[in-house]
Scaffold this active site. Structure first.
Site, PDB file in Angstrom:
ATOM      1  N   LYS A 131       0.855  -1.263   0.037  1.00  0.00           N
ATOM      2  CA  LYS A 131       0.070  -0.093  -0.036  1.00  0.00           C
ATOM      3  C   LYS A 131       0.756   1.152   0.051  1.00  0.00           C
ATOM      4  O   LYS A 131       0.561   2.395  -0.598  1.00  0.00           O
ATOM      5  CB  LYS A 131      -1.027   0.032   1.179  1.00  0.00           C
ATOM      6  CG  LYS A 131      -0.248  -0.311   2.428  1.00  0.00           C
ATOM      7  CD  LYS A 131      -0.474  -1.817   2.760  1.00  0.00           C
ATOM      8  CE  LYS A 131       0.586  -2.248   3.990  1.00  0.00           C
ATOM      9  NZ  LYS A 131       0.028  -3.178   4.939  1.00  0.00           N
ATOM     10  N   VAL A 158      -5.088  -3.565   1.121  1.00  0.00           N
ATOM     11  CA  VAL A 158      -6.074  -2.930   2.150  1.00  0.00           C
ATOM     12  C   VAL A 158      -6.929  -3.954   2.717  1.00  0.00           C
ATOM     13  O   VAL A 158      -7.573  -4.627   2.047  1.00  0.00           O
ATOM     14  CB  VAL A 158      -7.032  -1.902   1.341  1.00  0.00           C
ATOM     15  CG1 VAL A 158      -7.985  -0.972   2.412  1.00  0.00           C
ATOM     16  CG2 VAL A 158      -5.980  -0.826   0.655  1.00  0.00           C
ATOM     17  N   ILE A 162      -9.852  -9.033   3.549  1.00  0.00           N
ATOM     18  CA  ILE A 162     -10.957  -8.558   3.109  1.00  0.00           C
ATOM     19  C   ILE A 162     -11.140  -8.095   1.704  1.00  0.00           C
ATOM     20  O   ILE A 162     -10.245  -7.424   1.352  1.00  0.00           O
ATOM     21  CB  ILE A 162     -11.634  -7.182   4.127  1.00  0.00           C
ATOM     22  CG1 ILE A 162     -11.489  -7.594   5.753  1.00  0.00           C
ATOM     23  CG2 ILE A 162     -12.953  -6.917   3.500  1.00  0.00           C
ATOM     24  CD1 ILE A 162     -11.711  -6.235   6.373  1.00  0.00           C
ATOM     25  N   GLU A 216       3.836  -3.601  10.243  1.00  0.00           N
ATOM     26  CA  GLU A 216       4.841  -3.303   9.233  1.00  0.00           C
ATOM     27  C   GLU A 216       6.528  -3.726   9.633  1.00  0.00           C
ATOM     28  O   GLU A 216       6.567  -3.737  11.040  1.00  0.00           O
ATOM     29  CB  GLU A 216       4.563  -1.933   8.862  1.00  0.00           C
ATOM     30  CG  GLU A 216       3.545  -1.586   8.348  1.00  0.00           C
ATOM     31  CD  GLU A 216       3.089  -2.302   7.039  1.00  0.00           C
ATOM     32  OE1 GLU A 216       3.890  -2.447   6.024  1.00  0.00           O
ATOM     33  OE2 GLU A 216       2.099  -3.152   7.006  1.00  0.00           O
ATOM     34  N   LYS A 231      -3.315   3.153   2.965  1.00  0.00           N
ATOM     35  CA  LYS A 231      -4.515   2.479   2.321  1.00  0.00           C
ATOM     36  C   LYS A 231      -5.782   3.279   1.821  1.00  0.00           C
ATOM     37  O   LYS A 231      -6.553   3.127   0.972  1.00  0.00           O
ATOM     38  CB  LYS A 231      -5.035   1.506   3.701  1.00  0.00           C
ATOM     39  CG  LYS A 231      -4.048   0.343   3.804  1.00  0.00           C
ATOM     40  CD  LYS A 231      -4.139  -0.069   5.070  1.00  0.00           C
ATOM     41  CE  LYS A 231      -3.364  -1.630   5.338  1.00  0.00           C
ATOM     42  NZ  LYS A 231      -3.289  -1.815   6.827  1.00  0.00           N
TER      43      LYS A 231
END
Ligand code: NAP
Ligand code: HSE
Length: 458
Positions: A131, A158, A162, A216, A231
């Site tokens: 992202k 993102v 999902i 991260e 994102k």
């Protein structure tokens, strides 16, 4: 070895034969080059191995990992990683004409950006979960992919597992997204949940999130809100068709939140969540990332731990919600492997680049933060002495900020020990509130800077 990006004019288009070779090739394996084999890359290798037969049937061609780029050849890897495939030379993937599809799960802007650019220039399809790269260079990479007639797919970027990118690109294709309110950083949501429910400190909760593979490589990107902002920029590309300068997005992280804020939020009927908010206002768009109080009865208040949720308001559809695990190896790998399958099927069917051609973006101005309106939670650490309430209420009233509720906690009576005065305001313009706070900060009874949290209850 690092490969500098080439200007588009210097880059040769893939030859007709290269494009032709990739067309109508049912049965011939799709060769994959994997850039990175850490948390997400390891998950991708596991899923590709576990579901190889099923994926091959759906792609109408076996999906074969040909090379894997890493930094350290000696590091321990998931069992599904064939060490013979490891390389530290990106050219082994980017310049290998047999590789059809490059999966970038390295992270960072560079050299990942240069490698993705090179892969597209070579006519390879690209799947990325990066992202940061998309927020910084997404429009240019999408343009290049469209020009080179290859796909650039990024479902994993993102919301982890999902399917929000597909939802916006495909399911909302016939509607207009008016707004989105989202929990899209699993680490922040996990940390806030652990602080509230487990009484764990911020730093201990971050360490836990790192151990679980949510954070991260640099966890400051999560905790300071930048990952969620990256994102949000990606979501704005699809939801609002917006090309946005990521540096212009308002960003606040969760470092300032302490246990006292959780206690007061609860007392007023709220939970604290780290939110990414986007609104299409017609002439401009509103994009902001910050912690916020949400009503305890709302859906978002009950999204806990590593779970993410994105609440969308469609002009025709009305409200809808996507919800699931927002970080971690296998959830993210589900999204990445779904993209691999899509891109592979497009290559096999001879329609490479079709889905990316559907992404259109134009520059959209951002609403300045001073013009945003919200209700606010304000916490003032003050000396407990006469005149304090007037000293707080006066500047707020002069700026047109109306107080809805107020409590004082920790009265010492002596005036020596600090107390917290906490207020909930009615909706106000942020610029006006900031003017009032600047006045209040100069008051001699102020012991520390006031805490400002927005209330998101629309
Ligand atoms: P990670 O565990 O740190 O893995 C990164 C991998 O890339 C490692 O294998 C590393 O090699 C390799 N790598 C990094 N820089 C390299 C370079 N210059 N040359 C060659 N190899 C290099 O990171 P991750 O958590 O898997 O995240 C990867 C990407 O997915 C990031 O863009 C991240 O934002 C995104 N993402 C992560 C999650 C998640 O839950 N973790 C979820 C969604 C998206 P070595 O192993 O040899 O060090
Ligand atoms: N570090 C990210 C998070 C990974 O915690 O949400 C998923 O993008």
């Amino acid at each position: 070895m690092s490969i500098p990006p080439r200007a588009p004019s210097e880059a040769p288009a893939p030859s007709a034969s290269a494009v032709e070779r990739r067309r109508h090739r049912g049965g011939t394996p799709i060769q994959i080059g994997l850039l990175g084999c850490g948390t997400v890359g390891g998950g991708v290798l596991r899923l590709l191995a576990d579901n190889a037969r099923y994926l091959g049937e759906r792609a109408q061609a076996p999906l074969v990992v040909r090379r894997v780029l890493v930094r350290d050849l000696d590091k321990e890897r998931v069992a599904e990683c064939d060490r013979a495939l490891l390389t530290v030379n990106p050219a082994d993937i980017l310049d290998d004409p047999a590789i059809d599809l490059v999966v970038e799960v390295m992270g960072g802007e560079d050299p990942a950006g240069a490698y993705v650019t090179r892969a597209i220039e070579q006519g390879k399809g690209v799947v990325t979960a990066n992202k940061m790269l998309l927020a910084m260079r997404g429009p240019a990479l999408v343009d290049l992919a469209i020009e080179r007639r290859v796909d650039l797919a990024f479902e994993g970027a993102v919301g982890g597992g999902i399917p929000i990118i597909r939802t916006l690109r495909e399911a909302f294709a016939g509607d207009w997204v008016e707004s989105l309110t989202a929990i899209i950083n699993g680490t922040c949501n996990y940390v806030l949940t652990r602080m509230r429910e487990g009484g764990v400190s911020l730093s201990a909760a971050i360490t836990e999130a790192q151990a679980k593979g949510y954070a991260e490589a640099n966890p400051a990107l999560d905790v300071d809100g930048h990952d969620a902002a990256h994102k949000l920029v990606v979501l704005a590309m699809l939801a609002f068709g917006a090309r946005v300068d990521h540096r212009a997005v308002f960003v606040e992280g969760i470092r300032g939140i302490d246990e006292t804020d959780h206690v007061f939020a609860e007392r007023f009927g709220f939970a604290i969540k780290h939110l990414a908010i986007g609104r299409d206002l017609g002439a401009s768009i509103e994009l902001r990332v910050h912690p916020a109080l949400v009503p305890k009865s709302s859906v978002l208040a009950n999204v806990n731990g590593v779970l993410n949720a994105i609440h969308l308001e469609g002009r025709a559809l009305g409200p809808s919600l996507v919800y699931g695990r927002g970080a971690g190896d296998l959830p993210t790998a589900v999204s990445v492997v779904a993209d691999i399958l899509d891109v592979a099927r497009s290559i096999v069917a001879g329609v490479a680049g079709l889905q990316t051609r559907g992404i259109t973006m134009i520059p959209r101005p951002l609403l300045p933060m001073s013009e945003v309106t919200s209700r606010y939670y304000l916490r003032f650490p003050v000396a407990d002495r006469p005149g304090v309430m007037a000293g707080l209420a006066g500047p707020l009233g002069e700026a047109g900020v109306s107080i809805e509720q107020m409590v004082q906690q920790g009265a010492s009576g002596s005036g020596a020990a600090p107390v917290d005065v906490v207020m909930i305001t009615h909706r106000a313009r942020e610029g006006s509130l900031r003017e009032a706070l600047a006045q209040i900060e100069k008051q001699p009874f102020m012991i520390a800077a006031p805490r400002l949290l927005r209330i998101e209850d629309r």
